[in-house]
Design a protein around this motif. Structure first.
Motif, PDB file in Angstrom:
ATOM      1  N   PHE A   5       0.842  -1.196   0.000  1.00 34.68           N
ATOM      2  CA  PHE A   5       0.000   0.000   0.000  1.00 34.68           C
ATOM      3  C   PHE A   5       0.878   1.247   0.000  1.00 34.68           C
ATOM      4  O   PHE A   5       1.626   1.489   0.945  1.00 34.68           O
ATOM      5  N   SER A   6       0.768   2.035  -1.065  1.00 36.81           N
ATOM      6  CA  SER A   6       1.590   3.246  -1.180  1.00 36.81           C
ATOM      7  C   SER A   6       0.967   4.440  -0.472  1.00 36.81           C
ATOM      8  O   SER A   6       1.659   5.423  -0.197  1.00 36.81           O
ATOM      9  N   THR A  34      -1.684   7.359   4.343  1.00 30.93           N
ATOM     10  CA  THR A  34      -2.853   7.460   5.233  1.00 30.93           C
ATOM     11  C   THR A  34      -3.413   6.079   5.519  1.00 30.93           C
ATOM     12  O   THR A  34      -3.753   5.753   6.673  1.00 30.93           O
ATOM     13  N   LEU A  35      -3.497   5.243   4.497  1.00 30.85           N
ATOM     14  CA  LEU A  35      -3.956   3.866   4.680  1.00 30.85           C
ATOM     15  C   LEU A  35      -2.970   3.091   5.546  1.00 30.85           C
ATOM     16  O   LEU A  35      -3.378   2.299   6.412  1.00 30.85           O
ATOM     17  N   GLN A  36      -1.694   3.290   5.344  1.00 29.09           N
ATOM     18  CA  GLN A  36      -0.684   2.628   6.174  1.00 29.09           C
ATOM     19  C   GLN A  36      -0.883   2.965   7.646  1.00 29.09           C
ATOM     20  O   GLN A  36      -0.793   2.091   8.517  1.00 29.09           O
ATOM     21  N   SER A  37      -1.161   4.239   7.924  1.00 28.01           N
ATOM     22  CA  SER A  37      -1.377   4.668   9.308  1.00 28.01           C
ATOM     23  C   SER A  37      -2.605   3.997   9.911  1.00 28.01           C
ATOM     24  O   SER A  37      -2.581   3.559  11.073  1.00 28.01           O
ATOM     25  N   GLN A  65      -6.173   9.040  -6.273  1.00 27.27           N
ATOM     26  CA  GLN A  65      -4.773   8.955  -5.852  1.00 27.27           C
ATOM     27  C   GLN A  65      -4.293   7.524  -5.674  1.00 27.27           C
ATOM     28  O   GLN A  65      -3.099   7.301  -5.425  1.00 27.27           O
ATOM     29  N   GLN A  66      -5.207   6.561  -5.780  1.00 24.88           N
ATOM     30  CA  GLN A  66      -4.849   5.167  -5.525  1.00 24.88           C
ATOM     31  C   GLN A  66      -4.332   4.506  -6.799  1.00 24.88           C
ATOM     32  O   GLN A  66      -4.944   4.607  -7.863  1.00 24.88           O
ATOM     33  N   THR A  67      -3.198   3.817  -6.652  1.00 27.68           N
ATOM     34  CA  THR A  67      -2.611   3.069  -7.762  1.00 27.68           C
ATOM     35  C   THR A  67      -2.530   1.595  -7.378  1.00 27.68           C
ATOM     36  O   THR A  67      -1.794   1.243  -6.452  1.00 27.68           O
TER      37      THR A  67
END
Length: 466
Positions: free
Chosen positions: A57-58, A61-64, A268-270
């Motif tokens: 996951f790049s 915010t999702l990582q957090s 923004q999601q790839t």
């Protein structure tokens, strides 16, 4: 006869031989683990399951959010507590090899009935006595048939099973957070497009009113444009509710009160594109629920070994010793006692308890084996489904982009024709606008499917716990 070191070795070997006759050594059962991925015959053993989740996951915010979930999720905390329970059980099974030891300190007061003694008249005997007693007692069971050893191995397998189950909870947690996050972003995009559509249709209503005044269209076109506006507006409340519900659901996963979720945007999601699955046999090492299922079978196998030992005699040694006296004043004077007992206990008639125990253990072992098989088959199914979902989304994306581009032009053309040609009516505009909105919302779902299929493939392969 002098007892020598050689005699000790001989006795030890005899015990091991007897144990081997009753209990069996565990071997992994034969299960189908090849060719579980449909239409995927790769021999490359590189798999994305070994990829750390932060590399998948790049979006920071999702990582957090994922890290918050790993730290705070209540299901994961429950899984950790179950590991502690298994650790305690293992410690207890290890201690079973040691002798037990307990202390006993007691005072007993006894008084007999004078009438019951039938003493002759004039004889006065003290019929009340006190006995003071302090003792230590111990008991030890020799593990002749391997009962204690098998019980310890079963407890250890259960510990490893609970640890694998915790990892399975973590992989599912990461997938749940990521999929919920992407769903939330998709709802945001759907809401934004619908709100933009409402603004455009409000302008359409004003345009239709102006065209009516110019006698280009009639009143029906104005009413149809208003209905078209209301059709878009009526979907906004449900979309906003869905956003709130998605935020609340994700908040609970993160073990916090329902509230807003910090997030970026769908654009923004790839999606991760290097979808390497490895070979299906790697599910045995990578997928936590498969690992847990095998350890469950292993524990059941050892429990069957334990059940077999109940048909054979148990060798126990018990010893006790201490001080006892009828008077406290001379408690430590010549009041020592002890006893030492060794014996074999052979079950003869246990009312079918041993047979029932063995049949139950064997049935549980077979159930655990089927569960192991099912976990592998389910893993293969989930990997295949995730791959197909990704391929389907990728195929739809390109076609959907062309569809949206064509419908956008159709809307523009029909609006222009409506201004200058009586051959076009507002029904043509209405049809093209509705088709465009449907295609735009479907395009969002296509991207959501692609993002979530990567997450589901990663979880299905066993990624997220390493």
């Amino acid at each position: 006869m002098k007892f020598s070191y050689k005699h000790s070795i001989l006795i030890g070997l005899s015990i091991l031989t007897l144990s081997a006759c009753v209990t069996k050594k565990y071997e992994r059962p034969q299960v189908k683990n090849e060719g579980l991925y449909r239409d995927n015959n790769t021999t490359d053993t590189i798999t994305m399951a070994n990829l750390p989740w932060k590399n998948l996951f790049s979006d920071t915010t999702l990582q957090s959010l994922i890290q918050q979930g790993i730290n705070e999720n209540l299901d994961l905390k429950q899984a950790i507590e179950r590991i502690k329970i298994s650790e305690a059980t293992l410690q207890q099974s290890r201690a079973a090899f040691l002798p037990s030891l307990q202390g006993d300190l007691s005072v007993t007061d006894n008084k007999a009935s004078a009438a019951a003694q039938n003493f002759p008249a004039g004889i006065n005997i003290n019929l009340e006595t006190q006995t003071y007693r302090a003792q230590l007692s111990t008991a030890w069971e020799a593990d002749i048939w391997g009962k204690l050893s098998s019980a310890k191995r079963a407890a250890y397998a259960t510990l490893l099973q609970s640890d694998a189950a915790k990892r399975a909870v973590q992989t599912q947690l990461i997938a749940t957070i990521a999929n919920s996050y992407y769903t939330l972003l998709a709802l945001d995009k759907q809401l934004a497009i619908t709100e933009q559509t409402v603004k455009i249709r409000m302008q359409d209503v004003e345009t239709m009113k102006a065209l009516k005044e110019g006698a280009v269209v009639n009143g029906a076109a104005v009413v149809q444009s208003e209905a078209n506006l209301y059709a878009a507006q009526v979907t906004l409340p449900d979309l906003r509710r869905s956003v709130k519900e998605a935020e609340n659901a994700l908040s609970v996963v993160l073990a916090r009160a329902p509230g807003s979720i910090n997030r970026t945007t769908l654009d923004q999601q790839t999606p991760y594109t290097n979808l390497q699955t490895g070979v299906s046999a790697q599910l045995l090492q990578n997928r936590p629920d498969v690992i847990a299922a095998e350890f469950g079978f292993r524990a059941a196998f050892e429990n069957t070994n334990v059940a077999k030992t109940y048909f054979y005699p148990a060798l126990t040694l018990t010893a006790s010793g201490g001080l006892t006296s009828l008077q406290l004043s001379n408690f430590f004077d010549n009041s020592i006692f002890y006893s030492l007992v060794g014996g074999l206990t052979q079950p003869i008639f246990a009312k079918g308890a041993n047979k029932a125990r063995l049949k139950t253990a064997q049935a549980n072992q077979q159930i655990a084996f089927y569960t192991f098989q099912q976990a592998l088959l389910t893993g293969g199914q989930e990997v295949s489904n995730a791959l197909y979902a990704y391929q389907t989304a990728a195929e739809k994306e390109e076609t959907r982009a062309k569809q949206i581009a064509s419908l956008t032009k159709a809307v523009d053309f029909t609006k222009e024709l409506l201004r200058y040609s009586s051959a076009t009516n507002y029904t043509d505009v209405l049809t093209s606008e509705q088709s465009l909105l449907t295609a735009q919302l479907s395009g969002i779902n296509d991207k959501l499917q692609k993002l979530q299929s990567v997450v589901n493939l990663y979880r299905a392969l066993g990624g997220g716990w390493k």
